[in-house]
Write a protein that holds these residues in place. Structure first.
Motif, PDB file in Angstrom:
ATOM      1  N   GLU A  89       0.958  -1.277   0.033  1.00 46.25           N
ATOM      2  CA  GLU A  89      -0.201  -0.122  -0.145  1.00 46.25           C
ATOM      3  C   GLU A  89       0.827   1.220  -0.020  1.00 46.25           C
ATOM      4  OE1 GLU A  89      -2.503  -0.283   3.380  1.00 46.25           O
ATOM      5  OE2 GLU A  89      -3.890  -1.935   2.511  1.00 46.25           O
ATOM      6  N   ALA A  90       1.736   1.245   0.819  1.00 47.71           N
ATOM      7  CA  ALA A  90       2.889   2.431   0.898  1.00 47.71           C
ATOM      8  C   ALA A  90       3.382   2.672  -0.472  1.00 47.71           C
ATOM      9  CB  ALA A  90       3.891   2.022   1.715  1.00 47.71           C
ATOM     10  N   ALA A  91       3.833   1.672  -1.141  1.00 46.28           N
ATOM     11  CA  ALA A  91       4.327   1.831  -2.498  1.00 46.28           C
ATOM     12  C   ALA A  91       3.377   2.431  -3.324  1.00 46.28           C
ATOM     13  CB  ALA A  91       4.963   0.550  -3.042  1.00 46.28           C
ATOM     14  N   ASP A  92       2.372   1.663  -3.428  1.00 44.75           N
ATOM     15  CA  ASP A  92       1.114   2.303  -4.164  1.00 44.75           C
ATOM     16  C   ASP A  92       0.784   3.805  -4.057  1.00 44.75           C
ATOM     17  OD1 ASP A  92       0.880  -0.189  -5.574  1.00 44.75           O
ATOM     18  OD2 ASP A  92      -0.879  -0.725  -4.398  1.00 44.75           O
TER      19      ASP A  92
END
Lengths: 269, 563
Positions: free
Chosen positions: B461-464
């Motif tokens: 999620e953080a990467a997204d």
């Protein structure tokens, strides 16, 4: 509340500089008739919400009310099935290009920080600018140091996230999001996983961000923060927006019974 | 409140400074007591183990070192010198064979060079503190092609054209990207690269060789004729042979060699004329075939089947086949001649000449380096949301994992050639490498999938949320962490793969285990068992233990918390 807690609360209530906190007429986020289901479960029901640029919105509500899901829909970590969401003039559809564009303009801070443990603090902050924005490394480093100074941990730049305290990690996470120079910031319960000692340092960072006029949507139960910073408080329950109002009116004169019950429970001790 | 009660109020004014632990909590004696003599059962086990070692170790040392015979020419001689010890003489005498298999002695420098370069490439691939890292990594990436050329020999054009394949694919991708959807451009790039490998590399290699051969024809003939003038070969070879008899023999051999080459060169024009006329005749014969047959490619089968073809038709088919066979022979004769004079490169070696540890290392290194990236792609494919890619990955993984490696090796030995265009004549060792790689990739995919599953969803999620696209978030965020988690299992898979290379003995390749039976067939060494297996086992242990140690070092290096 004990006396000590009262004193701490009083101390955290620093005077907030409101000179740049101005809400413009420009629409930043528009959500209209939005619905979402997890399988058969109807998590978000007919959400209508318009956020103007410069607004600071606090979303609260009991757990399972859909508040996290709502802000995760705004950068499409969750997909909505009905209605529309327009962020900065870009509608969120299945088009991956639009999604990446919106995500690079919308910063997000998570409850569990979600820093990248294999990268240093500085690398955490420069990764997206370098790979998404194509910023030269030197420039990205400078920007990252600028924001790390702003969240008051420049000396930790070359450490790994695992070596920092929770509060420091969350401030790095805020700096990481800011390095993309986002126009909107989303906070998903940023202080819920922190020790009481560390909550203040994170809230201070968020307040100074608000003072600069950032458009913010915060899911949080920090009612002090809501009172000081927010221009609007939204109360959600069972997937719906039950009540919204300015903070003073919301806290002093809640209209719905559900809101009254919720407020009495979180403020009642 | 009564006064004699102690007060609850308490203030600690000073910080207590840290002090060393008492002697009863640290030191060697404490360690001994904690680890070896903790309770009666533990003490008993310790004593029994020590007694066992005292009984065993001296015997091993006695057999392997004190009584061992290092130099002898047969087992009998060994036994005469000292019957109680190991007969390492067989290893000493056959050491070269264990290393190189049947690789021609004069060309072994190529293997040695390839090995030294392998160490360089491995160093660059494994350690990030090497100087000139970028150049080193490019070298490591091209090393497989260089090693293939050094070991198998052949023209230099083949490897160069092979290395050009990624560039060609990249060019096609560049040309198309922007004009067609990006996924389509990517597929087209990969496809063009693959087609280049399958259909351009071989013919282009032959065409260049032919071209160089034509250029060199005159000078080669002149040189060979000069060699045939009296005394020329003697002058060339006399430095190398001290013994006059040996010199005479070598000169005779060389002379007949030169004569044979000259003869072939002289026959080249005739061979070409013959090939041309045969080609025309075969074409005519094919056209004259009855309509019912002309569309069928495998005409030879028609001859063996009970068909209602008339005798005349059958005769026509037979004649066509005969013409085609003769044409093929003439063409391969021409090609052989050109390869002789036009080859810019190294003397070719056939796969049957490879063996011993050389073979084990070739298959092991190729399998290891290929199975990791393929395993990563399969793991990502299996977790992908695209149903087609996902089911393809699952089918591949489940099928390959569910089949014994020996079965796959038999397939490599017999069936695999059908999947490639006719004439590509895939080398047996290459086929084995493909199968071993596929086998290891399937396991690798599951190992890496475990690592991917172990990552908290917050990382995805953080990467997204930062706007990283799929491949970037995989490459920069997800895979580095997933691979790190999976290191112990990845290395286990590598070790398993390397030891499994000994299975190639079932399809007749002479890896170290295969060589053992070959050497034991020699009457001089018949009867030796232990020494071989100890030696081969030691080799595999050293390599596998090295991998394991590297993995431990890497894990320590990648540990980023609480350093």
């Amino acid at each position: 509340m004990t006396d000590a807690a009262h004193a701490a609360a009083a101390e955290s209530e620093r005077t907030v500089d409101r000179s740049k906190m101005q809400v413009s007429d420009e629409v930043a986020i528009e959500i209209a008739g939005m619905n979402k289901w997890y399988g058969e479960f109807h998590v978000l029901r007919d959400i209508d919400l318009v956020v103007n640029r410069g607004e600071r919105i606090v979303v609260c509500g009991p757990s399972g009310s859909g508040k996290s899901t709502l802000i995760r829909c705004i950068n499409r970590l969750e997909e909505h099935q009905k209605g529309r969401i327009v962020v900065d003039g870009v509608e969120l559809t299945h088009d991956l290009k639009n999604i990446d564009k919106v995500r690079s303009e919308v910063g997000m801070v998570f409850q569990h920080f979600n820093l990248f443990p294999h990268l240093t603090v500085l690398e955490n902050c420069t990764l997206a600018p370098i790979w998404v924005r194509k910023t030269p490394k030197r420039e990205a480093d400078d920007t990252a140091m600028h924001f790390l100074e702003k969240v008051k941990i420049p000396e930790q730049a070359h450490k790994y996230p695992g070596q920092l305290s929770g509060g420091q990690q969350q401030r790095v996470a805020i700096a990481r999001a800011l390095c993309m120079k986002p126009r909107i910031m989303l906070f998903d319960e940023p202080t819920s996983a922190l020790d009481p000692e560390m909550i203040k340092e994170v809230l201070d960072t968020m307040i100074s961000l608000a003072e600069e006029g950032m458009t913010m949507i915060c899911v949080t139960h920090e009612m002090g923060f809501a009172r000081q910073v927010a221009n609007r408080v939204i109360f959600m329950d069972q997937g719906q927006i039950v009540e919204q109002n300015e903070p003073e009116a919301f806290f002093l004169d809640p209209k719905s019974d559900r809101t009254k019950l919720f407020l009495s429970q979180i403020l009642g001790h | 409140m009564p006064q004699d009660r102690p007060s609850v109020a308490y203030v600690q004014a000073e910080t207590i400074p840290p002090s060393p632990p008492p002697p009863s909590a640290a030191g060697p004696l404490v360690w001994l007591k904690e680890n070896l003599f903790r309770g009666p059962v533990n003490s008993l086990l310790t004593v029994v183990s020590i007694l066992f070692l005292v009984w065993l170790v001296p015997q091993i040392v006695q057999w392997a070192f004190i009584d061992a015979v290092w130099f002898a020419s047969s087992l009998d001689e060994c036994r005469e010198i000292n019957a109680a010890g190991a007969c390492w003489a067989v290893i000493v005498e056959r050491f070269d064979q264990f290393i190189y298999g049947f690789y021609p002695e004069a060309l072994r420098w190529r293997v040695n060079l390839a090995f030294v370069l392998l160490l360089v490439a491995i160093a660059y691939a494994l350690f990030d503190t090497m100087p000139w890292r970028r150049q080193g990594l490019i070298f490591a990436a091209t090393y497989p092609v260089i090693a293939y050329w050094l070991i198998w020999g052949g023209t230099v054009w083949g490897p160069l054209l092979f290395l050009a394949a990624p560039l060609v694919g990249w060019g096609a991708w560049r040309l198309l990207s922007g004009r067609v959807p990006s996924a389509l451009a990517l597929v087209a790039g990969v496809l063009v690269g693959a087609l280049w490998l399958l259909y351009v590399v071989g013919p282009a290699d032959r065409a260049i060789t032919r071209f160089v051969g034509d250029l060199r024809y005159e000078t080669t003939v002149e040189r060979l004729e000069a060699d045939l003038s009296p005394g020329a070969i003697e002058a060339r070879l006399e430095d190398r042979y001290a013994d006059p008899d040996a010199l005479a023999e070598a000169v005779d051999q060389e002379r007949s060699n030169v004569e044979r080459r000259l003869e072939r060169l002289a026959g080249l024009a005739g061979d070409r004329a013959e090939a041309e006329s045969l080609a025309a005749e075969a074409e005519a014969a094919r056209e004259a075939l009855p309509d019912t047959v002309s569309g069928i490619s495998d005409r030879r089968a028609l001859l063996n089947l009970e068909t209602d073809l008339s005798d005349g038709d059958l005769a026509a088919i037979e004649e066509t086949l005969d013409l085609e066979r003769r044409l093929g022979a003439a063409l391969s004769r021409i090609e052989g001649t050109y390869e002789d004079i036009g080859r810019v490169g190294l003397t070719p070696i056939t796969s049957r000449d490879l063996g011993g540890f050389l073979l084990a290392v070739i298959i092991g290194v190729a399998g290891i380096t290929l199975s990791l990236p393929i395993g990563v792609l399969l793991a990502l494919g299996r977790r992908s949301g695209l149903i087609f890619i996902q089911s393809l990955s699952i089918m591949f993984i489940e099928f390959i994992r569910g089949v014994p490696l020996i079965t796959l090796l038999f397939v490599a030995n017999s069936v695999l050639a059908y999947f490639f265009p006719p004439g590509s004549n895939l080398d047996l060792i290459l086929r084995v490498v493909i199968m071993v790689t596929m086998f290891a990739s399937a396991y690798m995919a599951e190992v890496i999938r475990g690592g991917l599953a172990a990552l908290p969803s917050g990382q995805y999620e953080a990467a997204d949320s930062l706007g990283l696209d799929y491949w970037r978030s995989m490459r920069l965020i997800i895979l580095p962490q997933a691979l790190k988690i999976s290191i112990p299992n990845i290395v286990s898979t590598f070790i398993g793969l390397f030891k499994d290379t000994t299975l190639v003995v079932v399809i007749g390749l002479l890896d170290p285990i295969g060589l053992i039976s070959t050497i034991r067939a020699d009457s001089a060494w018949n009867g030796i068992v232990w020494e071989f297996y100890v030696f081969v086992g030691l080799f595999f242990f050293i390599v596998c233990f090295g991998m394991s140690r590297y993995a431990m070092w890497l894990e320590g290096k990648l540990k980023t918390d609480n350093r």
